[in-house]
Design an enzyme around this catalytic site. Structure first.
Site, PDB file in Angstrom:
ATOM      1  N   ALA A  26      -3.435   3.643  -2.404  1.00 44.55           N
ATOM      2  CA  ALA A  26      -3.493   2.552  -3.382  1.00 44.55           C
ATOM      3  C   ALA A  26      -3.097   1.269  -2.672  1.00 44.55           C
ATOM      4  O   ALA A  26      -2.180   1.268  -1.850  1.00 44.55           O
ATOM      5  CB  ALA A  26      -2.537   2.813  -4.536  1.00 44.55           C
ATOM      6  N   ALA A  55       0.835  -1.200   0.000  1.00 42.76           N
ATOM      7  CA  ALA A  55       0.000   0.000   0.000  1.00 42.76           C
ATOM      8  C   ALA A  55       0.867   1.246   0.000  1.00 42.76           C
ATOM      9  O   ALA A  55       2.007   1.234   0.463  1.00 42.76           O
ATOM     10  CB  ALA A  55      -0.922   0.007   1.218  1.00 42.76           C
ATOM     11  N   ASP A  56       0.308   2.322  -0.528  1.00 39.84           N
ATOM     12  CA  ASP A  56       0.961   3.627  -0.456  1.00 39.84           C
ATOM     13  C   ASP A  56      -0.112   4.688  -0.291  1.00 39.84           C
ATOM     14  O   ASP A  56      -1.184   4.596  -0.901  1.00 39.84           O
ATOM     15  CB  ASP A  56       1.780   3.908  -1.714  1.00 39.84           C
ATOM     16  CG  ASP A  56       2.637   5.152  -1.540  1.00 39.84           C
ATOM     17  OD1 ASP A  56       3.480   5.158  -0.609  1.00 39.84           O
ATOM     18  OD2 ASP A  56       2.467   6.124  -2.294  1.00 39.84           O
ATOM     19  N   THR A  57       0.169   5.669   0.560  1.00 40.98           N
ATOM     20  CA  THR A  57      -0.789   6.743   0.839  1.00 40.98           C
ATOM     21  C   THR A  57      -0.172   8.081   0.466  1.00 40.98           C
ATOM     22  O   THR A  57       0.978   8.347   0.814  1.00 40.98           O
ATOM     23  CB  THR A  57      -1.182   6.744   2.331  1.00 40.98           C
ATOM     24  OG1 THR A  57      -1.760   5.473   2.668  1.00 40.98           O
ATOM     25  CG2 THR A  57      -2.191   7.845   2.641  1.00 40.98           C
TER      26      THR A  57
END
Length: 197
Positions: A109, A72-74
């Site tokens: 994502a 995940a990446d924010t």
């Protein structure tokens, strides 16, 4: 309540993501990725954050070939500009001045890579509205040290919650993992099932 016959791996060093994934009460291990996030080139914020999540997940997939990887990446986007984790006190103050009294979008994502190499990627978006912040509050918050490891320079699950007037969307997404959307994907992909009594 839930079960899986997959070996789940969370490709993230974030303790916040770990705590959220724990809520599914499924066994998983953590393997962190060593990738350079800024190496991703993209034309839109959505494709950028998807690219970083995939980069992390693919890196960890090489280390755990038989596992199902969740990466995940924010990111925080204000007026079509990406606000990275602040690298200095001045940058943290500048981020918060920009967010003060305005709305911004938090995008996370999530990339799921199954052992057969199948990749699923989705983006969850939450709108966050900040109060008008005084210079005194901004400086006190920055001096607490809280902003420095967080996209946009604040943490909604820590003292940064005092800056937030309201949100539209998934709170957990702002923390760093849209758990309900991830759960829905895992069920759709038949990675997770409801346990029969």
């Amino acid at each position: 309540m839930l079960q899986t016959n997959h070996q789940l791996v969370l490709a993230s060093a974030s303790p916040r993501r770990r705590e959220l994934l724990d809520l599914l009460a499924l066994p998983f291990t953590v393997i962190t990725s060593e990738v350079e996030e800024t190496s991703v080139q993209a034309t839109t914020m959505q494709s950028y954050v998807k690219g970083v999540a995939l980069l992390k997940a693919r890196d960890v997939a090489k280390k755990a070939a038989d596992a199902t990887i969740i990466g995940a990446d924010t990111i925080v986007v204000a007026n079509d500009e990406l606000l990275h984790k602040p690298r200095s006190r001045e940058e943290a103050i500048a981020h918060l001045l920009r967010l003060s009294g305005n709305k911004h979008v938090v995008m996370t994502a999530v990339a799921i890579i199954e052992p057969d190499g199948k990749e699923t990627v989705f983006v969850e978006e939450t709108t966050v509205v900040f109060y008008e912040l005084s210079q005194e509050l901004i400086e006190a918050y920055v001096d607490s040290g809280d902003p420095f490891d967080k996209a946009g320079g604040y943490g909604i699950q820590t003292m940064g919650t005092l800056l937030v007037k309201r949100i539209e969307g998934d709170y957990n997404n702002v923390v760093g993992l849209p758990l309900a959307a991830l759960f829905s994907q895992l069920v759709d992909l038949q990675i997770v099932q409801f346990a029969k009594e």
